[in-house]
Write an enzyme that holds these catalytic residues in place. Structure first.
Site, short mmCIF file in Angstrom:
data_model
loop_
_atom_site.label_atom_id
_atom_site.label_comp_id
_atom_site.label_asym_id
_atom_site.label_seq_id
_atom_site.Cartn_x
_atom_site.Cartn_y
_atom_site.Cartn_z
N LEU A 114 27.03 44.31 41.63
CA LEU A 114 26.14 45.44 41.32
C LEU A 114 24.68 45.11 41.58
CD1 LEU A 114 27.91 46.69 38.06
CD2 LEU A 114 27.68 47.99 40.20
N LYS B 107 26.38 44.00 24.28
CA LYS B 107 25.79 45.16 24.95
C LYS B 107 25.21 46.14 23.93
CE LYS B 107 26.51 44.00 29.31
NZ LYS B 107 25.42 43.66 30.22
N TYR C 255 31.63 40.68 24.03
CA TYR C 255 30.95 41.42 25.10
C TYR C 255 30.40 42.74 24.57
CZ TYR C 255 30.21 43.92 29.48
OH TYR C 255 29.66 44.64 30.51
N ASN D 216 20.09 42.77 35.06
CA ASN D 216 21.47 43.04 35.49
C ASN D 216 22.44 41.90 35.17
OD1 ASN D 216 23.64 44.19 37.41
ND2 ASN D 216 23.17 42.20 38.32
N THR E 52 34.41 44.52 40.69
CA THR E 52 33.59 43.35 41.06
C THR E 52 34.31 42.09 40.57
OG1 THR E 52 32.38 43.19 38.97
CG2 THR E 52 31.45 44.70 40.64
N ASP F 10 17.49 31.50 36.27
CA ASP F 10 18.66 31.43 35.40
C ASP F 10 18.23 32.03 34.07
OD1 ASP F 10 20.59 30.70 33.49
OD2 ASP F 10 21.08 28.84 34.54
P1 NAP Z 1 29.49 40.00 38.50
O1 NAP Z 1 30.17 40.42 39.75
O2 NAP Z 1 30.19 39.00 37.61
O3 NAP Z 1 28.00 39.46 38.84
C1 NAP Z 1 27.22 39.00 37.78
C2 NAP Z 1 25.91 38.47 38.31
O4 NAP Z 1 25.20 37.90 37.18
C3 NAP Z 1 26.08 37.34 39.33
O5 NAP Z 1 25.06 37.43 40.28
C4 NAP Z 1 25.89 36.10 38.47
O6 NAP Z 1 25.44 34.97 39.20
C5 NAP Z 1 24.82 36.59 37.53
N1 NAP Z 1 24.65 35.70 36.38
C6 NAP Z 1 25.58 35.30 35.49
N2 NAP Z 1 25.02 34.42 34.63
C7 NAP Z 1 23.71 34.28 35.00
C8 NAP Z 1 22.63 33.51 34.52
N3 NAP Z 1 22.76 32.67 33.49
N4 NAP Z 1 21.43 33.62 35.14
C9 NAP Z 1 21.28 34.46 36.20
N5 NAP Z 1 22.27 35.19 36.72
C10 NAP Z 1 23.48 35.09 36.11
O7 NAP Z 1 29.19 41.27 37.54
P2 NAP Z 1 28.86 42.81 37.87
O8 NAP Z 1 30.11 43.58 37.76
O9 NAP Z 1 28.01 42.94 39.08
O10 NAP Z 1 28.01 43.15 36.57
C11 NAP Z 1 26.60 43.29 36.59
C12 NAP Z 1 26.19 43.86 35.24
O11 NAP Z 1 26.87 45.11 35.03
C13 NAP Z 1 26.55 42.99 34.05
O12 NAP Z 1 25.49 43.00 33.11
C14 NAP Z 1 27.78 43.66 33.44
O13 NAP Z 1 27.90 43.42 32.05
C15 NAP Z 1 27.48 45.12 33.75
N6 NAP Z 1 28.66 45.98 33.80
C16 NAP Z 1 29.63 45.78 34.72
C17 NAP Z 1 30.73 46.63 34.76
C18 NAP Z 1 31.84 46.46 35.76
O14 NAP Z 1 32.88 47.16 35.62
N7 NAP Z 1 31.70 45.62 36.78
C19 NAP Z 1 30.84 47.68 33.82
C20 NAP Z 1 29.83 47.86 32.90
C21 NAP Z 1 28.75 47.00 32.88
P3 NAP Z 1 26.48 33.86 39.80
O15 NAP Z 1 27.00 34.42 41.10
O16 NAP Z 1 25.60 32.65 39.97
O17 NAP Z 1 27.56 33.69 38.79
#
Ligand code: NAP
Length: 228
Positions: free
Chosen positions: A13, A157, A153, A76, A186, A53
């Site tokens: 995302l 949030k 989780y 994000n 994702t 980070d």
């Molecule tokens: P994702 O595919 O797991 O990507 C998460 C991103 O966060 C990656 O770039 C990861 O980096 C980074 N990250 C994790 N720990 C970190 C840290 N300590 N410092 C900096 N970056 C860090 O997740 P996503 O689905 O894109 O989710 C993005 C956001 O949307 C999150 O906040 C999640 O809670 C929210 N969300 C997602 C969904 C869904 O269905 N996907 C639904 C509702 C909300 P690395 O590559 O280095 O691990």
């Protein structure tokens, strides 16, 4: 020219949000904890890379210094936490998730606030989740997917949501909102989400591109307002 920083923008995302904002003419900082993954993403996107980070004070402070000027901050980066039965969860499990999803968002917001306050139209988007809605989690007419067994989780949030409301009052010049991207395929959920990544990023981009007359202290998803 609008300068925007997105945490966790090396994939999923965050990456798609960066792609869309670059296309809209923003100068985008792809913030990522891993320099290799972050630089690669930034190069692909025509964006800038900054190492960040969200769990590391020094890294966050250094990123704010390096960026120097900011209009839009998108918190994000987020992690789901361990998938195990509730009676096996530990304080350390809570701390690990909160360190990214709650304290991480605070760390980044706090470090970048001086830059945002110097902007003519400062905007913050906190990427929350529908699972952070206490209203939906306690509504007997709503069950899945507003409630799933994910106490760490979901509570992280919910805390991010209140942080959004608090900072909106504390900093009225900021437009600061929480968004629920919806269940999106994702790495976060092993690609089980029913939405595409561009569909999930839509609400993030929408709230990142408001001007100073835009809403603040709201919680929104693509279909409209989410009950807190
Ligand atoms: P994702 O595919 O797991 O990507 C998460 C991103 O966060 C990656 O770039 C990861 O980096 C980074 N990250 C994790 N720990 C970190 C840290 N300590 N410092 C900096 N970056 C860090 O997740 P996503 O689905 O894109 O989710 C993005 C956001 O949307 C999150 O906040 C999640 O809670 C929210 N969300 C997602 C969904 C869904 O269905 N996907 C639904 C509702 C909300 P690395 O590559 O280095 O691990």
């Amino acid at each position: 020219m609008t300068t925007t920083l997105i945490t966790g923008a090396n994939k999923s995302l965050g990456y798609e949000t960066a792609r869309q904002l670059v296309a809209l003419g923003h100068t985008v900082y792809v913030a990522a904890r891993d320099p290799e993954r972050g630089r690669k993403a930034a190069d692909e996107l025509g964006a800038r890379f900054v190492q960040l980070d969200v769990t590391d004070d020094e890294s966050v402070r250094a990123a704010a210094k390096e960026v120097g000027q900011l209009d839009v901050l998108i918190n994000n980066a987020g992690i789901p936490g361990p998938f195990k039965p509730a009676n096996e969860l530990t304080v350390q499990d809570y701390q690990d998730v909160y360190d990214v999803n709650v304290f991480g968002a605070f760390r980044v917001l706090d470090a970048f606030l001086p830059l945002l306050e110097a902007s003519d139209a400062p905007v913050v988007v906190n990427v929350s989740s529908g699972l952070g809605s206490i209203a939906m989690a306690t509504d007997p007419t709503v069950r899945e997917p507003a409630w799933i067994p994910a106490p760490i989780y979901s509570s992280s949030k919910a805390a991010l949501n209140m942080l959004t409301a608090q900072y909106a009052h504390l900093y009225p010049a900021l437009r600061i909102n929480a968004v629920d991207p919806g269940y999106t395929a994702t790495d976060f959920n092993h690609h089980s989400g029913h939405q595409t990544i561009p569909e999930g990023a839509e609400i993030i981009v929408r709230l990142a591109t408001i001007d100073r007359t835009g809403p603040t202290a709201t919680y929104q998803r693509s279909a409209g307002v989410v009950p807190w």
